[in-house]
Structures are given as C-alpha cells and as structure tokens.
Motif scaffolding. Structure first.
Motif, PDB file in Angstrom:
ATOM      1  N   ASP A  36      25.293  90.821 -24.212  1.00  0.00           N
ATOM      2  CA  ASP A  36      26.475  90.040 -23.846  1.00  0.00           C
ATOM      3  C   ASP A  36      27.415  89.810 -25.026  1.00  0.00           C
ATOM      4  O   ASP A  36      28.404  89.086 -24.905  1.00  0.00           O
ATOM      5  N   GLY A  37      27.101  90.388 -26.171  1.00  0.00           N
ATOM      6  CA  GLY A  37      27.934  90.194 -27.352  1.00  0.00           C
ATOM      7  C   GLY A  37      27.523  88.960 -28.129  1.00  0.00           C
ATOM      8  O   GLY A  37      26.557  88.275 -27.796  1.00  0.00           O
ATOM      9  N   LEU A  38      28.286  88.669 -29.166  1.00  0.00           N
ATOM     10  CA  LEU A  38      28.009  87.509 -30.011  1.00  0.00           C
ATOM     11  C   LEU A  38      28.525  86.224 -29.367  1.00  0.00           C
ATOM     12  O   LEU A  38      29.564  86.219 -28.699  1.00  0.00           O
ATOM     13  N   ASP A  39      27.812  85.170 -29.619  1.00  0.00           N
ATOM     14  CA  ASP A  39      28.226  83.841 -29.183  1.00  0.00           C
ATOM     15  C   ASP A  39      29.587  83.516 -29.814  1.00  0.00           C
ATOM     16  O   ASP A  39      29.778  83.736 -31.020  1.00  0.00           O
ATOM     17  N   PRO A  40      30.556  83.027 -29.034  1.00  0.00           N
ATOM     18  CA  PRO A  40      31.874  82.705 -29.596  1.00  0.00           C
ATOM     19  C   PRO A  40      31.803  81.744 -30.789  1.00  0.00           C
ATOM     20  O   PRO A  40      32.556  81.903 -31.753  1.00  0.00           O
ATOM     21  N   ALA A  41      30.900  80.784 -30.748  1.00  0.00           N
ATOM     22  CA  ALA A  41      30.778  79.849 -31.870  1.00  0.00           C
ATOM     23  C   ALA A  41      30.301  80.558 -33.128  1.00  0.00           C
ATOM     24  O   ALA A  41      30.748  80.240 -34.239  1.00  0.00           O
ATOM     25  N   LEU A  42      29.422  81.539 -32.976  1.00  0.00           N
ATOM     26  CA  LEU A  42      28.953  82.307 -34.134  1.00  0.00           C
ATOM     27  C   LEU A  42      30.063  83.196 -34.666  1.00  0.00           C
ATOM     28  O   LEU A  42      30.238  83.320 -35.885  1.00  0.00           O
ATOM     29  N   ARG A  43      30.817  83.815 -33.765  1.00  0.00           N
ATOM     30  CA  ARG A  43      31.971  84.624 -34.205  1.00  0.00           C
ATOM     31  C   ARG A  43      32.933  83.768 -35.022  1.00  0.00           C
ATOM     32  O   ARG A  43      33.438  84.192 -36.059  1.00  0.00           O
ATOM     33  N   ASP A  44      33.176  82.540 -34.552  1.00  0.00           N
ATOM     34  CA  ASP A  44      34.094  81.646 -35.264  1.00  0.00           C
ATOM     35  C   ASP A  44      33.519  81.189 -36.596  1.00  0.00           C
ATOM     36  O   ASP A  44      34.255  80.954 -37.547  1.00  0.00           O
ATOM     37  N   ARG A  45      32.218  81.040 -36.652  1.00  0.00           N
ATOM     38  CA  ARG A  45      31.563  80.576 -37.880  1.00  0.00           C
ATOM     39  C   ARG A  45      31.484  81.671 -38.949  1.00  0.00           C
ATOM     40  O   ARG A  45      31.392  81.381 -40.138  1.00  0.00           O
ATOM     41  N   ALA A  46      31.495  82.911 -38.514  1.00  0.00           N
ATOM     42  CA  ALA A  46      31.368  84.035 -39.455  1.00  0.00           C
ATOM     43  C   ALA A  46      32.494  83.996 -40.488  1.00  0.00           C
ATOM     44  O   ALA A  46      33.607  83.551 -40.204  1.00  0.00           O
ATOM     45  N   ASP A  47      32.189  84.473 -41.679  1.00  0.00           N
ATOM     46  CA  ASP A  47      33.185  84.529 -42.742  1.00  0.00           C
ATOM     47  C   ASP A  47      34.217  85.614 -42.474  1.00  0.00           C
ATOM     48  O   ASP A  47      35.368  85.488 -42.881  1.00  0.00           O
ATOM     49  N   GLN A  48      33.792  86.682 -41.815  1.00  0.00           N
ATOM     50  CA  GLN A  48      34.699  87.774 -41.459  1.00  0.00           C
ATOM     51  C   GLN A  48      34.217  88.415 -40.178  1.00  0.00           C
ATOM     52  O   GLN A  48      33.034  88.332 -39.837  1.00  0.00           O
ATOM     53  N   ARG A  49      35.158  89.077 -39.491  1.00  0.00           N
ATOM     54  CA  ARG A  49      34.833  89.865 -38.306  1.00  0.00           C
ATOM     55  C   ARG A  49      35.233  91.302 -38.582  1.00  0.00           C
ATOM     56  O   ARG A  49      36.332  91.555 -39.061  1.00  0.00           O
ATOM     57  N   LEU A  50      34.347  92.210 -38.219  1.00  0.00           N
ATOM     58  CA  LEU A  50      34.576  93.628 -38.432  1.00  0.00           C
ATOM     59  C   LEU A  50      34.494  94.345 -37.101  1.00  0.00           C
ATOM     60  O   LEU A  50      33.523  94.191 -36.363  1.00  0.00           O
ATOM     61  N   CYS A  51      35.508  95.137 -36.784  1.00  0.00           N
ATOM     62  CA  CYS A  51      35.522  95.965 -35.585  1.00  0.00           C
ATOM     63  C   CYS A  51      35.158  97.387 -35.989  1.00  0.00           C
ATOM     64  O   CYS A  51      35.872  98.005 -36.783  1.00  0.00           O
ATOM     65  N   LEU A  52      34.057  97.905 -35.455  1.00  0.00           N
ATOM     66  CA  LEU A  52      33.660  99.279 -35.759  1.00  0.00           C
ATOM     67  C   LEU A  52      34.455 100.280 -34.953  1.00  0.00           C
ATOM     68  O   LEU A  52      34.705 101.391 -35.398  1.00  0.00           O
TER      69      LEU A  52
END
Length: 155
Positions: free
Chosen positions: A107-123
């Motif tokens: 189901d993908g990453l939890d939105p709260a975890l995505r927001d908490r991450a220091d960066q987001r990377l799209c492969l």
C-alpha cells in the motif's frame, strides 16, 4: 556512515537475491550496507490501509538506525540522477550520519512517515515491483560509490 535499505516485503525470488548479492559485494565496506526486510502487516478483516501503513511504518522506524537520515522512496519524491545521488551520499558521509532508504509495502509508505522523512526520492514515475526496486537501488548505490571514487562505471 552506515547505509540501510529497509523494505516492507517478503523473501524475494532467487534472481532478486542474486542481483542484490552481486552489487552488495561491490559496495564500499565502510558503508556497512544492510538490506533489512520488515514483515508486512497481516491483511485481516477490518484492517484498513491506514492501519496497515501505520503498523509497517512503525516497523520501518524501529529497524532504522537511531538518528539516521531517512530517505523515503516514493513516487511523489524528487527524481535524482546517478550523479545527484552520489553527491548526496558524499554529503551524508561528510556529516557522518547513517542513512536509511525506506521502501513501503503493497500500500506504499504511511503518509506520516513520508512527511517525517528527511528527503523523498522517486525512482520512477512507473510502479516497480519490490524485487526490482531492491536490485535497482543497490546497483545505484554501487554506481554512486564509483562516482565518488572517480571511477568510470557510471558512464
């Protein structure tokens, strides 16, 4: 600096394991690379997508080194070129911070975890299977290492 690839998934087929092993052995030893499988949440009746994602996010965070730079692999992230990945890894090395690359479950990453991450990377703008993501990420880490060492593999 330690590099961890944390993935919510089950054991992968032999071709994935072989591909990962091939590139893992090429990575710099000082990176202490580890591929960590995090158990997916059981899909029971009444288990909403939000509950599944939250449970998996908790497992990912528990598996991440304390104080690590969190990079969420997510379709809404920034697309990085191989040289950009190498440049970022070089910065993380200089800072002496561990890095955790986070791959969500079905189901993908939890939105709260995505927001908490220091960066987001799209492969990729395309959806990729977990096994292919593993091989792709580890190969790109190796490619980044060669760039940082001034070797020609990246061409």
């Amino acid at each position: 600096m330690k590099v961890r690839l944390l993935t919510v998934s089950h054991k992968q087929p032999s071709w994935v394991q072989q591909g990962c092993a091939e590139y893992e052995k090429r990575l710099p030893r000082e990176w202490g690379f580890q591929l960590v499988e995090v158990k997916p949440e059981a899909r029971t009746s009444g288990a909403t997508t939000a509950k599944v994602q939250a449970a998996e996010a908790a497992r990912l965070l528990a598996a991440a080194p304390k104080g690590a730079w969190l990079v969420a692999l997510d379709e809404r992230g920034e697309p990085w070129s191989s040289p950009q990945l190498a440049e970022r890894i070089g910065r993380w090395q200089q800072q002496g911070r561990d890095v955790a690359l986070l791959v969500g479950g079905a189901d993908g990453l939890d939105p709260a975890l995505r927001d908490r991450a220091d960066q987001r990377l799209c492969l990729s703008a395309m959806t990729l299977p977990h096994g292919l993501v593993r091989v792709f990420v580890i190969e790109q880490l190796y490619r980044a290492a060669t760039l940082l060492q001034g070797r020609a593999y990246h061409k």
